[in-house]
Write a protein that holds these residues in place. Structure first.
Motif, short mmCIF file in Angstrom:
data_model
loop_
_atom_site.label_atom_id
_atom_site.label_comp_id
_atom_site.label_asym_id
_atom_site.label_seq_id
_atom_site.Cartn_x
_atom_site.Cartn_y
_atom_site.Cartn_z
N LEU A 23 0.81 -1.22 0.00
CA LEU A 23 0.00 0.00 0.00
C LEU A 23 0.84 1.27 0.00
CD1 LEU A 23 -2.68 1.49 0.05
CD2 LEU A 23 -2.67 1.25 2.54
N ASP A 24 1.76 1.41 0.92
CA ASP A 24 2.53 2.66 1.00
C ASP A 24 3.33 2.91 -0.28
OD1 ASP A 24 1.58 3.31 3.52
OD2 ASP A 24 3.25 2.34 4.56
N ALA A 25 3.94 1.87 -0.82
CA ALA A 25 4.75 2.04 -2.04
C ALA A 25 3.89 2.39 -3.24
CB ALA A 25 5.55 0.76 -2.31
N ILE A 26 2.77 1.70 -3.43
CA ILE A 26 1.94 1.97 -4.60
C ILE A 26 1.26 3.33 -4.49
CG2 ILE A 26 -0.19 0.80 -3.86
CD1 ILE A 26 1.34 0.67 -7.36
N HIS A 27 0.90 3.75 -3.27
CA HIS A 27 0.34 5.09 -3.08
C HIS A 27 1.40 6.15 -3.40
CE1 HIS A 27 -1.90 8.43 -1.50
NE2 HIS A 27 -0.95 8.67 -0.60
N ARG A 28 2.62 5.94 -2.92
CA ARG A 28 3.69 6.89 -3.20
C ARG A 28 3.94 7.02 -4.70
NH1 ARG A 28 8.53 5.59 -4.32
NH2 ARG A 28 8.49 3.62 -3.19
N ILE A 29 3.98 5.89 -5.40
CA ILE A 29 4.27 5.91 -6.84
C ILE A 29 3.13 6.53 -7.63
CG2 ILE A 29 4.63 4.45 -8.88
CD1 ILE A 29 6.08 2.48 -6.93
N LEU A 30 1.91 6.02 -7.46
CA LEU A 30 0.79 6.44 -8.30
C LEU A 30 0.12 7.73 -7.86
CD1 LEU A 30 -0.94 3.04 -9.08
CD2 LEU A 30 0.66 4.33 -10.49
N ASP A 31 0.10 8.01 -6.58
CA ASP A 31 -0.66 9.16 -6.09
C ASP A 31 0.19 10.33 -5.62
OD1 ASP A 31 -3.19 7.80 -6.44
OD2 ASP A 31 -2.60 6.56 -4.74
N VAL A 32 1.47 10.10 -5.42
CA VAL A 32 2.35 11.19 -4.99
C VAL A 32 3.32 11.54 -6.12
CG1 VAL A 32 4.06 11.93 -3.29
CG2 VAL A 32 2.10 10.56 -2.56
N GLU A 33 4.18 10.59 -6.48
CA GLU A 33 5.20 10.88 -7.50
C GLU A 33 4.60 11.15 -8.88
OE1 GLU A 33 8.08 7.72 -7.36
OE2 GLU A 33 8.60 8.15 -5.27
N LEU A 34 3.52 10.47 -9.24
CA LEU A 34 2.89 10.66 -10.55
C LEU A 34 1.60 11.47 -10.46
CD1 LEU A 34 3.48 7.12 -12.08
CD2 LEU A 34 4.75 9.23 -12.53
N ALA A 35 1.46 12.26 -9.43
CA ALA A 35 0.22 13.02 -9.19
C ALA A 35 -0.14 13.92 -10.37
CB ALA A 35 0.33 13.84 -7.92
N ASP A 36 0.84 14.48 -11.04
CA ASP A 36 0.58 15.41 -12.15
C ASP A 36 0.62 14.73 -13.52
OD1 ASP A 36 0.29 17.55 -10.38
OD2 ASP A 36 2.47 17.92 -10.37
N ALA A 37 0.90 13.44 -13.56
CA ALA A 37 0.97 12.73 -14.84
C ALA A 37 -0.43 12.44 -15.38
CB ALA A 37 1.74 11.43 -14.66
N ASP A 38 -0.56 12.47 -16.70
CA ASP A 38 -1.83 12.12 -17.33
C ASP A 38 -1.82 10.62 -17.61
OD1 ASP A 38 -4.18 11.89 -18.70
OD2 ASP A 38 -3.56 13.11 -20.41
N LEU A 39 -2.42 9.86 -16.70
CA LEU A 39 -2.44 8.40 -16.82
C LEU A 39 -3.77 7.89 -17.36
CD1 LEU A 39 -0.70 7.56 -13.42
CD2 LEU A 39 0.34 7.74 -15.68
N GLY A 40 -4.62 8.80 -17.81
CA GLY A 40 -5.91 8.40 -18.33
C GLY A 40 -6.88 7.97 -17.25
N SER A 41 -6.64 8.42 -16.03
CA SER A 41 -7.53 8.07 -14.91
C SER A 41 -8.01 9.37 -14.26
CB SER A 41 -6.80 7.19 -13.90
OG SER A 41 -5.74 7.93 -13.31
N GLU A 42 -8.66 9.22 -13.15
CA GLU A 42 -9.19 10.39 -12.44
C GLU A 42 -8.08 11.18 -11.74
OE1 GLU A 42 -12.30 9.18 -9.80
OE2 GLU A 42 -13.42 8.24 -11.41
N GLY A 43 -6.89 10.70 -11.77
CA GLY A 43 -5.80 11.42 -11.14
C GLY A 43 -5.44 10.83 -9.79
N ALA A 44 -4.62 11.56 -9.05
CA ALA A 44 -4.14 11.09 -7.76
C ALA A 44 -5.30 10.91 -6.78
CB ALA A 44 -3.13 12.09 -7.19
N GLY A 45 -5.15 9.91 -5.93
CA GLY A 45 -6.16 9.64 -4.92
C GLY A 45 -5.57 9.71 -3.53
N THR A 46 -6.44 9.57 -2.57
CA THR A 46 -6.00 9.56 -1.18
C THR A 46 -5.47 8.17 -0.84
OG1 THR A 46 -8.15 8.82 -0.35
CG2 THR A 46 -7.83 11.22 -0.59
N LEU A 47 -4.85 8.07 0.30
CA LEU A 47 -4.36 6.77 0.76
C LEU A 47 -5.52 5.80 0.92
CD1 LEU A 47 -1.95 5.06 1.71
CD2 LEU A 47 -2.38 5.92 4.02
N GLU A 48 -6.64 6.26 1.43
CA GLU A 48 -7.81 5.39 1.61
C GLU A 48 -8.36 4.92 0.26
OE1 GLU A 48 -10.44 2.85 3.11
OE2 GLU A 48 -8.83 3.84 4.23
#
Length: 84
Positions: A23-48
């Motif tokens: 959880l911590d690693a995937i949240h850091r990668i997808l929701d923190v480090e790639l927060a501004d990337a256009d991944l074709g999704s709704e964007g960064a999410g919360t930890l929950e």
């Protein structure tokens, strides 16, 4: 026998199903480090939100097996050097 994707290990990598401990690693990668990337999704999410996604992804492995479906889904790719 239901289809099952084994853990794949090379000299440098391990490719495996996600675990709750990711959880911590995937949240850091997808929701923190790639927060501004256009991944074709709704964007960064919360930890929950990421926890809900991760739990769903893990449950999906078992449900696909029960339905005799191919083992589609996301996997963790981890460096063996960091895991040691």
């Amino acid at each position: 026998m239901p289809p099952h994707l084994p853990v794949l290990t090379t000299a440098r990598l391990t490719i495996r199903p996600f675990a709750l401990a990711d959880l911590d690693a995937i949240h850091r990668i997808l929701d923190v480090e790639l927060a501004d990337a256009d991944l074709g999704s709704e964007g960064a999410g919360t930890l929950e939100q990421r926890r809900e996604w991760l739990e769903w992804s893990i449950a999906n492995y078992a449900q696909l097996e029960r339905l005799y479906q191919p083992p589609y889904g996301d996997r963790a790719v981890a460096s063996r050097a960091r895991a040691s």
